[in-house]
Scaffold this active site. Structure first.
Site, short mmCIF file in Angstrom:
data_model
loop_
_atom_site.label_atom_id
_atom_site.label_comp_id
_atom_site.label_asym_id
_atom_site.label_seq_id
_atom_site.Cartn_x
_atom_site.Cartn_y
_atom_site.Cartn_z
N THR A 1 -6.81 6.92 7.14
CA THR A 1 -5.79 5.99 6.66
C THR A 1 -4.39 6.57 6.80
OG1 THR A 1 -6.02 6.81 4.38
CG2 THR A 1 -7.35 4.89 5.01
N ASN B 1 -1.07 6.65 4.73
CA ASN B 1 -0.81 6.51 3.30
C ASN B 1 0.68 6.38 3.01
OD1 ASN B 1 -3.59 6.98 3.00
ND2 ASN B 1 -3.28 9.19 2.83
N GLU C 1 -3.14 2.75 1.06
CA GLU C 1 -3.84 3.42 2.14
C GLU C 1 -4.30 2.38 3.16
OE1 GLU C 1 -6.41 6.80 0.24
OE2 GLU C 1 -6.41 5.10 -1.14
#
Length: 319
Positions: A209, A211, A256
């Site tokens: 992810t 973030n 995320e």
């Protein structure tokens, strides 16, 4: 379209003088704000005059009530982008400080609207106030403007018996109602931030992810969202989680985003993300394996949501 910003200018460039000026906080640049801009822009274009937005940073409420953090719908740069998208040629940003907060309304008209901006016409919303103790009402401006050589127009409420407001949109986002928020905005809601290093847990689970730490006053509902992100000039589909990660640390909120069909290093880069739909709330599962299985379903559900026809009342605004 240009998102030109001028910070505390003493005087505008010649090409922006003698224009139609819209004044307001414009948080969100929602459909009500857009109606004010149209009221200024249509006659300005016909007359060959520029359209200038005058706004304030920080938001005056943040200045007067620092103990009540405000959930901003648009930061300064995103606000300028959306003002340009709505038809503004340039955005003038005035610093809202102690001197500005105590400036008399008459002086604001003379010093800012006439002196700095050399405005031809000023357009404000029906509920806009300015000057010390908010004495600068639309009615005051309509009376004072002609004395200073200004044409003044006051835009009526937009949205029927319950006019659209930034507060209404914040409430929808707090409830996870991103489609309802988008319909009031006239586009999908966009958040932005710099991609930060995390604990790489998503990568370990098979879903790396990007973030972003949103401002702590953000009131977006925790949960899983179908999103689109603007990455290096192209739009990428994604599934995002916003929350405290109850499966692991129940820590500070983090946004995320798993970007589908994308690989690359985004650390330290700015990212703009629009919310398309909320898929579910944040949950804690019986095991990490159960969470991973749900994450795979979330990605497929996000793909399906992103493949659905665009809502004409809340279209994409990333491009």
């Amino acid at each position: 379209m240009s998102d030109l910003q001028l910070l505390d200018p003493e005087i505008l460039p010649p090409g922006l003088r003698d224009g139609h000026v819209v004044v307001g906080n414009f948080d969100g640049v929602h459909r009500g704000h857009q109606s004010v801009i149209r009221q200024a822009a249509e006659p300005a274009r016909a007359a060959g005059r520029p359209v200038v937005a005058l706004t304030f940073e920080p938001h005056p409420r943040s200045f007067f009530q620092p103990d009540r953090p405000l959930f901003r719908l648009t930061g300064r740069d995103e606000k300028a982008r959306q003002l340009a998208r709505a038809g503004v040629d340039a955005t003038v940003v005035l610093t809202f400080d102690c001197a500005r907060s105590t400036q008399e309304a008459e002086d604001f008209v003379a010093d800012v609207l006439v002196g700095r901006l050399a405005a031809h016409t000023v357009v404000v919303g029906w509920d806009f106030h300015f000057g010390r103790a908010r004495k600068g009402s639309p009615a005051f401006l309509a009376e004072a403007g002609p004395r200073h050589g200004l044409y003044v127009e006051v835009a009526p409420p937009y949205g029927g018996s319950t006019p659209i407001s930034s507060s209404m949109i914040r409430d929808h986002l707090a409830a996870g109602e991103v489609l309802a928020a988008g319909r009031l905005l006239g586009r999908r809601w966009i958040l932005e931030g710099e991609v930060a290093h995390g604990d790489a847990r998503g990568r370990d689970l098979g879903f790396p992810t990007a973030n972003i730490r949103l401002p702590p006053e953000t009131r977006l509902a925790f949960g899983i969202y179908a999103v689109r992100a603007l990455v290096d000039g192209r739009i990428v589909s994604g599934a995002a989680s916003y929350g405290r990660r109850p499966q692991f640390d129940d820590g500070a909120p983090l946004f995320e985003t798993y970007l589908m069909d994308f690989s690359g290093d985004l650390y330290g880069k700015p990212l703009r993300i629009e919310l398309v739909s909320r898929l579910r709330g944040e949950e804690k599962f019986v095991s990490v394996e159960a969470l991973v299985a749900q994450m795979a379903r979330d990605v497929e559900n996000a793909r399906a949501a992103l493949a659905a026809p665009e809502d004409p009342l809340a279209p994409s605004a990333l491009a």
